[in-house]
Scaffold this active site. Structure first.
Site, short mmCIF file in Angstrom:
data_model
loop_
_atom_site.label_atom_id
_atom_site.label_comp_id
_atom_site.label_asym_id
_atom_site.label_seq_id
_atom_site.Cartn_x
_atom_site.Cartn_y
_atom_site.Cartn_z
N HIS A 99 30.58 36.19 50.00
CA HIS A 99 31.96 35.55 49.24
C HIS A 99 31.59 34.19 49.62
O HIS A 99 31.27 33.23 49.97
CB HIS A 99 32.90 36.81 49.19
N ASP A 152 35.20 41.95 48.58
CA ASP A 152 34.86 40.60 46.73
C ASP A 152 33.72 39.65 47.15
O ASP A 152 33.23 39.76 48.21
CB ASP A 152 35.42 39.58 46.74
N HIS A 190 41.14 36.67 52.43
CA HIS A 190 42.02 36.39 50.67
C HIS A 190 43.52 37.43 50.71
O HIS A 190 43.42 38.10 51.07
CB HIS A 190 41.08 36.48 49.81
N HIS A 197 39.08 45.88 40.92
CA HIS A 197 39.13 44.08 40.76
C HIS A 197 38.52 42.95 39.44
O HIS A 197 38.18 42.91 39.22
CB HIS A 197 38.27 43.91 42.00
N ASP A 207 44.99 38.06 48.62
CA ASP A 207 45.84 39.72 47.55
C ASP A 207 44.47 40.46 48.41
O ASP A 207 44.97 41.10 47.99
CB ASP A 207 44.70 38.98 45.90
N HIS A 208 44.23 39.76 49.29
CA HIS A 208 43.43 42.02 50.22
C HIS A 208 43.96 41.77 50.82
O HIS A 208 44.07 42.83 52.21
CB HIS A 208 42.32 41.56 50.55
N HIS A 244 38.42 40.90 53.45
CA HIS A 244 38.08 39.47 54.01
C HIS A 244 39.49 39.08 53.90
O HIS A 244 40.75 39.69 53.41
CB HIS A 244 37.22 38.92 53.33
#
Length: 309
Positions: A140, A211, A65, A269, A67-68, A63
């Protein structure tokens, strides 16, 4: 086939852990590795690893976001300077192409290899003669996907004694039999693959989920997986917090592994609130009480994906 974690923290990096990134190393199967998510700092983690960017074949983003995927533009640019001249395929949700192209265009980054960006909304996203990758949307805050990596069954062992008795020596005819083709012996007899091949070796299944809250879509993705990688952001005492932030507790991850009939579970995570070893072990113990074959993902450790019988 081995799992190699390069980021196990949630949200932001900490002094102990980096943000999300995981490699599936397949030196025997493909002489390459695949990357799942690419949080900020991933290319630095690769420099500290046995991995080489020149061997990177595919990247799968769960996804969008930060942090990914905030590490993605830098990694793509660096690959060109580290001997990576072979094609690279990049898979992820809609919007990924805009993110990558904008970052590379504005920074005037030049890459000397073919980059194929494939946006998807689930289904079969990759398939060749060795592997198939299936995906499904999870639950998510933004569109987040899980990936099921299926190794296709391998041909059984050839009965070399029987072949020798029929005048067949190692060579091209062995290859034909393994491909499912019949051959003719020097005496004019026909040998089919069923005559000389043992039971096929079951292909392995690895499930890597983005997530998510616990949701029904996880079960088909994780069904019978030899290795299931699942987020465990919080202890179950914070299940309401996990729900509000669209995440999963360690206990819930174990319940998913149980329901799906997975063979092993890797927790990752982790919230930054769990800084120390004794705090991480609380997550592990919580999951083990439900699903005993659980491990904490440790950065810069190799975890072989075992072939179940």
């Amino acid at each position: 086939m081995e799992l190699y974690f390069m980021g196990t923290n949630a949200g932001v990096p900490s002094l102990e852990r980096n943000v999300t990134s995981l490699a599936l190393r397949m030196l025997d199967e493909r002489r390459s590795f695949w990357l799942f998510d690419c949080g900020e700092g991933t290319q630095h983690q690769i420099l500290r690893s046995p991995l080489k960017l020149s061997k990177l074949e595919c990247i799968f983003i769960t996804h969008l976001h930060g942090d990914h995927l905030f590490g993605l533009p830098g990694l793509l640019a660096s690959r060109a300077y580290q001997g990576g001249d072979t094609p690279l395929a990049l898979f992820g949700p809609p919007g990924l192409k805009k993110f990558v192209n904008t970052a590379l265009d504005l920074s005037e980054s030049r890459i000397n290899y073919k980059l194929n960006i494939v946006e998807h909304e689930g289904g079969t996203v990759f398939e060749d003669e060795i592997f198939r990758v299936e995906s499904a949307k999870l639950d998510h805050r933004i569109a987040s996907y899980g990936y099921r990596i299926v190794e296709k069954d391998l041909p059984g062992k050839l009965d070399t004694d029987l072949l020798a008795r029929n005048g067949i020596r190692p060579g091209p005819l062995y290859g034909k039999l393994k491909r499912g083709e019949s051959i003719v012996t020097p005496e004019g007899n026909i040998l089919s693959p069923a005559d000389v091949l043992g039971k096929p070796k079951r292909g392995r299944v690895v499930t890597i989920l983005g997530d998510t809250r616990p949701c029904p879509a996880e079960i088909p993705l994780a069904e019978g997986a030899d290795a299931l990688v699942h987020e465990a952001t919080f202890l179950h005492e914070l299940k309401e917090t996990a729900y509000d932030y669209h995440h999963t507790t360690a206990k819930q991850a174990a319940e998913i592994a149980n329901e799906a009939g997975a063979k092993s579970l890797y927790l990752t995570h982790f919230s930054s609130r769990y800084k120390y070893e004794d705090q991480l072990l609380l997550l592990l113990r919580e999951a083990e009480a439900v699903f005993p074959n659980t491990r904490l993902a440790r950065e810069h450790e190799l975890y072989p994906v075992m072939r179940s019988s």
